[in-house]
Design an enzyme around this catalytic site. Sequence first.
Site, PDB file in Angstrom:
ATOM      1  N   GLU A 294       0.832  -1.213   0.000  1.00 54.26           N
ATOM      2  CA  GLU A 294       0.000   0.000   0.000  1.00 54.26           C
ATOM      3  C   GLU A 294       0.866   1.262   0.000  1.00 54.26           C
ATOM      4  OE1 GLU A 294      -2.272  -0.276   3.592  1.00 54.26           O
ATOM      5  OE2 GLU A 294      -3.221  -2.158   3.021  1.00 54.26           O
ATOM      6  N   CYS A 363      -2.469  33.513  10.224  1.00 57.39           N
ATOM      7  CA  CYS A 363      -2.139  34.165  11.495  1.00 57.39           C
ATOM      8  C   CYS A 363      -1.777  33.142  12.569  1.00 57.39           C
ATOM      9  CB  CYS A 363      -3.287  35.050  11.954  1.00 57.39           C
ATOM     10  SG  CYS A 363      -4.817  34.151  12.081  1.00 57.39           S
TER      11      CYS A 363
HETATM   12  N1  LLP Z   1      -1.650   1.999   4.534  1.00 57.30           N
HETATM   13  C1  LLP Z   1      -2.168   2.466   5.693  1.00 57.30           C
HETATM   14  C2  LLP Z   1      -3.085   1.624   6.454  1.00 57.30           C
HETATM   15  C3  LLP Z   1      -1.850   3.760   6.128  1.00 57.30           C
HETATM   16  O1  LLP Z   1      -2.367   4.216   7.267  1.00 57.30           O
HETATM   17  C4  LLP Z   1      -0.964   4.566   5.364  1.00 57.30           C
HETATM   18  C5  LLP Z   1      -0.604   5.918   5.810  1.00 57.30           C
HETATM   19  C6  LLP Z   1      -0.435   4.030   4.168  1.00 57.30           C
HETATM   20  C7  LLP Z   1      -0.799   2.742   3.794  1.00 57.30           C
HETATM   21  C8  LLP Z   1       0.489   4.805   3.277  1.00 57.30           C
HETATM   22  O2  LLP Z   1       1.670   5.128   3.910  1.00 57.30           O
HETATM   23  P1  LLP Z   1       2.881   5.784   3.052  1.00 57.30           P
HETATM   24  O3  LLP Z   1       3.341   4.766   2.056  1.00 57.30           O
HETATM   25  O4  LLP Z   1       2.346   6.989   2.393  1.00 57.30           O
HETATM   26  O5  LLP Z   1       3.905   6.088   4.076  1.00 57.30           O
HETATM   27  N2  LLP Z   1       0.457  12.773   7.037  1.00 57.30           N
HETATM   28  C9  LLP Z   1       1.673  12.062   7.337  1.00 57.30           C
HETATM   29  C10 LLP Z   1       1.603  10.611   6.916  1.00 57.30           C
HETATM   30  C11 LLP Z   1       0.421   9.862   7.501  1.00 57.30           C
HETATM   31  C12 LLP Z   1       0.372   8.436   7.000  1.00 57.30           C
HETATM   32  C13 LLP Z   1      -0.927   7.803   7.329  1.00 57.30           C
HETATM   33  N3  LLP Z   1      -1.058   6.447   6.876  1.00 57.30           N
HETATM   34  C14 LLP Z   1       2.844  12.782   6.675  1.00 57.30           C
HETATM   35  O6  LLP Z   1       2.628  13.809   6.035  1.00 57.30           O
HETATM   36  O7  LLP Z   1       3.982  12.364   6.811  1.00 57.30           O
END
Ligand code: LLP
Length: 434
Positions: A294, A363
Site C-alpha cells: 500500500e 495568522c
Molecule cells: N496503509 C495504511 C493503512 C496507512 O495508514 C498509510 C498511511 C499508508 C498505507 C500509506 O503510507 P505511506 O506509504 O504513504 O507512508 N500525514 C503524514 C503521513 C500519515 C500516513 C498515514 N497512513 C505525513 O505527512 O507524513
Amino acid sequence: MVSGDRISFFENRNNQIVLDSTLFPCRDGVLCCENISLVSLAEEYGTPLFVTSRNSLLNQYRRFEDAFAGLQHFTCYSVKANFNVHVIRTLAEEGCGCDVNSGGELYRALQARVDPGKIIMAGVGKSQADIEYAIASGILLLKAESLSELRLIDMIAGRLGRKVSVGIRVNPNVTAETHPYITTGDSKEKFGIEEADLGNVFDVLRQLEHVELNCLDMHIGSQIFDAGFYHAALEMLLDVLATARSAGFDIRYFDIGGGFPVTYDPQKPATPIEHFAEKLIPQLETAGATIIFEPGRFLTANSTILLTRVLYRKHNHAGKEFVIVDAGMTDLIRPALYQSHHEILAVRQQDETIVADIVGPVCESGDFFARERTVDSVGEGDLLAVLSAGAYSAVMSSNYNGRLRPAEVMVDGETAKLIRRRDTYEQLIQNEME
Ligand code: LLP
C-alpha cells in the site's frame, strides 16, 4: 554557488533524488515541469498552485513494480497520500489498485474508474455507512481493526445478503523509527489487533456466517528508512499466518501496508525501494500468498511541487529575514505539524543566497515552510517552488483563515491540465446557506 547546490537536488544518488531533473528540468535558468516553464503555469493558473508531473507518477509506479517484479503481489495505491481523482486514475490506468480509508476515499476511487475488485478498505474507525458502501460496491477486501468491527461487518453483510472477504490488521508491536505521529505498529497506538487477542478473534470469526477471513494485514508507519522494522514485524505476522492457516482459514492475501520512504532532504537520501525488495522478497515468498503493498508517499511525494509567489520581504531588528509567500500552512501543513523538511528553490535561478524564514499569510507562528534556511535570494513577485508536495499536502489542506485551497495542474510533456480548480468564495459558505 546556488547552481552548484541546485545540482544536488537533481543529482542521481542511487536514484534517491528530490527532484528528477529529466521531469523538472532547469531551462535557461527557469525551473520547468516536464516541458512547461513554471513561470508560464503561474501566469496561466495563478498561485499557490500544485504542479504534478504525470510522468513522475508513472515512473515511480513502474519503479516500484520493477523492484517487486519477482514476487506474486498486488499494489494498492494508498489514496490518502493524494486523492485527486486524476492522480488516482493515472495510477489505476497502469493496473494499480487502491487502498481507501473511508467512504469518501472509496467514492473518489470509484469516480476515478478504479475496478471495485481492486479496492481494499482499511481504517480504525469505519462507520456503518463506510462499511455498507464498501460492501455494496463489491470491493475486494475490508480490513478490520477490532472484534466489534468484525461483528458489524458480518451483520451488515448479512443484511445485504453478501459474504464478504475480510482481513485482520495485526498490531505487531514494532516501533518503527520515524516521526511519532506517523508510527502505527506499536502497542501504544490505536491501530490493529494485538497478537494476544487473536485466538479469541479466530474463535469469533468461525461463528460469523457472512465474513470470510482471507487476509492478514499490518502497517507499521510511514517514511521508514530501515527494512529491519518490516522484517521484525513480518516475522510476527508470518507466525500469525501459520496459526490462522492451521485453524482452517484460507489466507490468500498478506498485506504489509505502506511506509516506503522518499527523499525530502538531499542530505538524508531515502533507502532505495530496491533495497527493501532485496531484503524482504525472500521473507515474503515464504507466505505462500499474494502480497499486498500500500505505498502512498513513494508514488506521489516527489511528483509535485507547490508553486508560490513572494508577496513581501521584510527584516526585523533582531536580524531576522522573512520571505512572506502566498502559500501557507493551510496548503502544506507538514512543516508545521511534523517539522518536516521541504526543499525550496527559486523558479528563476539566482546567483545570490539569503538566510530567511519562508512563511505564509496565516495568522499562526507555526505557518512556515522553512526557518533560518539558506535559499535563493528572491524579491517580491518572484516565484518559489516548495518541493516534495505530492503526498499529504493538498489532501491535508484547509480553508482556515478563509483561505481558498489551491488549484492543481498535471503536466504531461507539453500539455498542462487543470485537475482541480481553485476554491471560490462562494464555496467557502455554500454549505452554510439555507
Ligand atoms: N496503509 C495504511 C493503512 C496507512 O495508514 C498509510 C498511511 C499508508 C498505507 C500509506 O503510507 P505511506 O506509504 O504513504 O507512508 N500525514 C503524514 C503521513 C500519515 C500516513 C498515514 N497512513 C505525513 O505527512 O507524513
